[in-house]
Scaffold this motif. Structure first.
Motif, PDB file in Angstrom:
ATOM      1  N   ILE A  32       0.840  -1.201   0.000  1.00 23.96           N
ATOM      2  CA  ILE A  32       0.000   0.000   0.000  1.00 23.96           C
ATOM      3  C   ILE A  32       0.875   1.250   0.000  1.00 23.96           C
ATOM      4  O   ILE A  32       0.621   2.199  -0.750  1.00 23.96           O
ATOM      5  CB  ILE A  32      -0.954  -0.022   1.216  1.00 23.96           C
ATOM      6  CG1 ILE A  32      -1.971  -1.151   1.074  1.00 23.96           C
ATOM      7  CG2 ILE A  32      -1.663   1.320   1.380  1.00 23.96           C
ATOM      8  CD1 ILE A  32      -2.794  -1.408   2.316  1.00 23.96           C
ATOM      9  N   ALA A  33       1.915   1.259   0.828  1.00 23.71           N
ATOM     10  CA  ALA A  33       2.819   2.412   0.890  1.00 23.71           C
ATOM     11  C   ALA A  33       3.553   2.618  -0.429  1.00 23.71           C
ATOM     12  O   ALA A  33       3.736   3.756  -0.879  1.00 23.71           O
ATOM     13  CB  ALA A  33       3.812   2.236   2.028  1.00 23.71           C
ATOM     14  N   ALA A  34       3.973   1.532  -1.061  1.00 17.21           N
ATOM     15  CA  ALA A  34       4.654   1.650  -2.358  1.00 17.21           C
ATOM     16  C   ALA A  34       3.716   2.245  -3.404  1.00 17.21           C
ATOM     17  O   ALA A  34       4.134   3.076  -4.219  1.00 17.21           O
ATOM     18  CB  ALA A  34       5.168   0.287  -2.809  1.00 17.21           C
ATOM     19  N   ALA A  35       2.461   1.831  -3.382  1.00 16.31           N
ATOM     20  CA  ALA A  35       1.480   2.395  -4.327  1.00 16.31           C
ATOM     21  C   ALA A  35       1.313   3.895  -4.083  1.00 16.31           C
ATOM     22  O   ALA A  35       1.233   4.687  -5.033  1.00 16.31           O
ATOM     23  CB  ALA A  35       0.148   1.673  -4.190  1.00 16.31           C
ATOM     24  N   GLY A  36       1.275   4.304  -2.830  1.00 11.96           N
ATOM     25  CA  GLY A  36       1.168   5.723  -2.509  1.00 11.96           C
ATOM     26  C   GLY A  36       2.367   6.518  -2.975  1.00 11.96           C
ATOM     27  O   GLY A  36       2.229   7.632  -3.484  1.00 11.96           O
ATOM     28  N   SER A  37       3.550   5.946  -2.816  1.00 16.62           N
ATOM     29  CA  SER A  37       4.751   6.667  -3.252  1.00 16.62           C
ATOM     30  C   SER A  37       4.808   6.787  -4.770  1.00 16.62           C
ATOM     31  O   SER A  37       5.257   7.803  -5.295  1.00 16.62           O
ATOM     32  CB  SER A  37       6.010   5.991  -2.711  1.00 16.62           C
ATOM     33  OG  SER A  37       6.205   4.732  -3.297  1.00 16.62           O
ATOM     34  N   VAL A  38       4.317   5.779  -5.465  1.00 14.70           N
ATOM     35  CA  VAL A  38       4.257   5.854  -6.935  1.00 14.70           C
ATOM     36  C   VAL A  38       3.268   6.929  -7.367  1.00 14.70           C
ATOM     37  O   VAL A  38       3.517   7.678  -8.322  1.00 14.70           O
ATOM     38  CB  VAL A  38       3.893   4.474  -7.535  1.00 14.70           C
ATOM     39  CG1 VAL A  38       3.531   4.583  -8.990  1.00 14.70           C
ATOM     40  CG2 VAL A  38       5.045   3.504  -7.343  1.00 14.70           C
ATOM     41  N   LEU A  39       2.143   7.051  -6.665  1.00 11.10           N
ATOM     42  CA  LEU A  39       1.179   8.113  -6.978  1.00 11.10           C
ATOM     43  C   LEU A  39       1.803   9.491  -6.789  1.00 11.10           C
ATOM     44  O   LEU A  39       1.623  10.375  -7.628  1.00 11.10           O
ATOM     45  CB  LEU A  39      -0.069   7.989  -6.098  1.00 11.10           C
ATOM     46  CG  LEU A  39      -1.113   6.984  -6.515  1.00 11.10           C
ATOM     47  CD1 LEU A  39      -2.212   6.882  -5.460  1.00 11.10           C
ATOM     48  CD2 LEU A  39      -1.722   7.358  -7.850  1.00 11.10           C
ATOM     49  N   CYS A  40       2.536   9.674  -5.691  1.00 11.32           N
ATOM     50  CA  CYS A  40       3.181  10.973  -5.446  1.00 11.32           C
ATOM     51  C   CYS A  40       4.205  11.296  -6.524  1.00 11.32           C
ATOM     52  O   CYS A  40       4.224  12.404  -7.057  1.00 11.32           O
ATOM     53  CB  CYS A  40       3.859  10.976  -4.085  1.00 11.32           C
ATOM     54  SG  CYS A  40       2.723  11.120  -2.722  1.00 11.32           S
ATOM     55  N   ALA A  90       9.407   3.643  -2.144  1.00 12.44           N
ATOM     56  CA  ALA A  90       9.632   2.344  -2.781  1.00 12.44           C
ATOM     57  C   ALA A  90      10.717   1.551  -2.051  1.00 12.44           C
ATOM     58  O   ALA A  90      10.551   0.358  -1.792  1.00 12.44           O
ATOM     59  CB  ALA A  90      10.011   2.546  -4.248  1.00 12.44           C
ATOM     60  N   PHE A  91      11.828   2.216  -1.700  1.00  8.28           N
ATOM     61  CA  PHE A  91      12.894   1.513  -0.996  1.00  8.28           C
ATOM     62  C   PHE A  91      12.456   1.110   0.413  1.00  8.28           C
ATOM     63  O   PHE A  91      12.739   0.011   0.872  1.00  8.28           O
ATOM     64  CB  PHE A  91      14.161   2.373  -0.939  1.00  8.28           C
ATOM     65  CG  PHE A  91      15.327   1.656  -0.319  1.00  8.28           C
ATOM     66  CD1 PHE A  91      15.904   0.569  -0.964  1.00  8.28           C
ATOM     67  CD2 PHE A  91      15.828   2.053   0.907  1.00  8.28           C
ATOM     68  CE1 PHE A  91      16.966  -0.109  -0.391  1.00  8.28           C
ATOM     69  CE2 PHE A  91      16.896   1.387   1.494  1.00  8.28           C
ATOM     70  CZ  PHE A  91      17.461   0.303   0.849  1.00  8.28           C
ATOM     71  N   GLY A  92      11.743   2.015   1.096  1.00 12.37           N
ATOM     72  CA  GLY A  92      11.235   1.698   2.426  1.00 12.37           C
ATOM     73  C   GLY A  92      10.258   0.540   2.409  1.00 12.37           C
ATOM     74  O   GLY A  92      10.244  -0.300   3.311  1.00 12.37           O
ATOM     75  N   GLY A 104       9.710   9.849   3.698  1.00 13.91           N
ATOM     76  CA  GLY A 104       9.178  10.201   2.380  1.00 13.91           C
ATOM     77  C   GLY A 104       7.847  10.919   2.491  1.00 13.91           C
ATOM     78  O   GLY A 104       7.591  11.906   1.779  1.00 13.91           O
ATOM     79  N   TRP A 105       6.984  10.455   3.397  1.00 13.61           N
ATOM     80  CA  TRP A 105       5.681  11.086   3.597  1.00 13.61           C
ATOM     81  C   TRP A 105       5.854  12.531   4.067  1.00 13.61           C
ATOM     82  O   TRP A 105       5.170  13.433   3.574  1.00 13.61           O
ATOM     83  CB  TRP A 105       4.866  10.277   4.613  1.00 13.61           C
ATOM     84  CG  TRP A 105       3.538  10.880   4.905  1.00 13.61           C
ATOM     85  CD1 TRP A 105       2.407  10.770   4.159  1.00 13.61           C
ATOM     86  CD2 TRP A 105       3.196  11.711   6.025  1.00 13.61           C
ATOM     87  NE1 TRP A 105       1.387  11.472   4.745  1.00 13.61           N
ATOM     88  CE2 TRP A 105       1.850  12.053   5.894  1.00 13.61           C
ATOM     89  CE3 TRP A 105       3.917  12.165   7.119  1.00 13.61           C
ATOM     90  CZ2 TRP A 105       1.197  12.855   6.818  1.00 13.61           C
ATOM     91  CZ3 TRP A 105       3.255  12.977   8.043  1.00 13.61           C
ATOM     92  CH2 TRP A 105       1.922  13.308   7.882  1.00 13.61           C
ATOM     93  N   MET A 106       6.785  12.755   4.997  1.00 10.69           N
ATOM     94  CA  MET A 106       7.003  14.118   5.503  1.00 10.69           C
ATOM     95  C   MET A 106       7.523  15.044   4.406  1.00 10.69           C
ATOM     96  O   MET A 106       7.113  16.207   4.329  1.00 10.69           O
ATOM     97  CB  MET A 106       7.968  14.094   6.688  1.00 10.69           C
ATOM     98  CG  MET A 106       7.346  13.518   7.937  1.00 10.69           C
ATOM     99  SD  MET A 106       8.341  13.719   9.408  1.00 10.69           S
ATOM    100  CE  MET A 106       9.694  12.610   9.073  1.00 10.69           C
ATOM    101  N   ILE A 107       8.402  14.541   3.558  1.00 12.64           N
ATOM    102  CA  ILE A 107       8.906  15.360   2.443  1.00 12.64           C
ATOM    103  C   ILE A 107       7.763  15.695   1.486  1.00 12.64           C
ATOM    104  O   ILE A 107       7.639  16.828   1.022  1.00 12.64           O
ATOM    105  CB  ILE A 107      10.055  14.637   1.718  1.00 12.64           C
ATOM    106  CG1 ILE A 107      11.277  14.562   2.630  1.00 12.64           C
ATOM    107  CG2 ILE A 107      10.400  15.336   0.404  1.00 12.64           C
ATOM    108  CD1 ILE A 107      12.377  13.661   2.102  1.00 12.64           C
TER     109      ILE A 107
END
Length: 173
Positions: A32-40, A90-92, A104-107
Motif C-alpha cells: 500500500i505504501a509503495a502504491a502511494g509513493s508511486v502516486l506521489c 519504494a525503498f522503504g 518520504g511522507w514528511m517530504i
C-alpha cells in the motif's frame, strides 16, 4: 473432524498464523505504501496549477512567490522532492522500514503544503481567487500521501518493537 491439511481459522477467518492469503500485515502495508509513493512521484507529470506540471516549476516556488518561470532542470524543479518521495517510499516498502516511508511522507507533505501556501499567498497578492486554477495533479499527490500514511499504519510496529519495552519488566512480580 479436521483433516491434516486444514488450517484452523480464528474468529476473523484469517487462519492460525494471522496471515491473509499468505501475506503478513507488514507486506500488505508495504505494498500500500509503495502504491502511494508511486502516486506521489507520478503526480509530478500531471498538471498542478494552470497547465503547468511540477517538473516545469522552479523549486524556489516552494519558498517564495514570484512571476511564473521555467525550471532549469528536473532536479531544480518542484518535481525533485516528489521523486525523492517515490524513491524513499519504494525503498522503504522493499525493506519494510517504516522510518524511510515516514520520511518520504514528511517530504511529500512539506512539498504540497509549501507549494499550496505560496500559491495562496501569490493568489492573494494578485487579487485572484485562491485555488482557482488547481488541477488534478495536486489531488493525485494528496491521495498518494494519504495512501502512504495508510500503508505505514497497516504495517504497524515490528514484533520486536512491541516486545522490547516490556522485556525490562520480566523480573517484576
Amino acid at each position: 473432524m479436521q483433516h491434516e491439511d486444514e488450517v484452523p481459522t480464528g474468529a476473523d477467518g484469517a487462519g492460525a498464523t494471522g496471515r491473509l492469503g499468505g501475506m503478513s500485515r507488514r507486506a500488505i502495508g508495504a505494498i500500500i505504501a509503495a502504491a502511494g509513493s508511486v502516486l506521489c512521484a507520478g503526480s509530478a507529470y500531471l498538471s498542478w496549477y494552470g497547465d503547468r506540471a511540477p517538473r516545469e516549476l522552479p523549486i524556489r516556488h516552494l519558498v517564495e512567490t514570484g512571476p511564473p518561470a521555467m525550471a532549469t532542470g528536473y532536479w531544480a524543479s518542484v518535481a525533485a522532492p516528489l521523486a525523492v518521495v517515490g524513491a524513499l517510499g519504494a525503498f522503504g516498502a522493499l525493506v519494510r522500514f517504516r522510518l524511510l516511508i515516514g520520511l518520504g511522507w514528511m517530504i511529500g507533505v512539506a512539498t504540497v503544503v509549501l507549494w499550496g501556501l505560496m500559491r495562496a499567498i501569490g493568489d492573494a497578492t494578485d487579487n485572484a481567487p485562491a485555488w482557482a486554477d488547481v488541477r488534478y495533479g495536486v489531488w493525485v499527490c494528496v491521495a498518494g500521501l494519504v495512501t502512504l500514511l495508510v500503508g505505514v499504519a497497516v504495517m504497524g510496529p515490528r514484533r520486536e518493537e512491541v516486545d522490547a519495552p516490556l522485556s525490562m519488566f520480566d523480573g517484576d512480580s
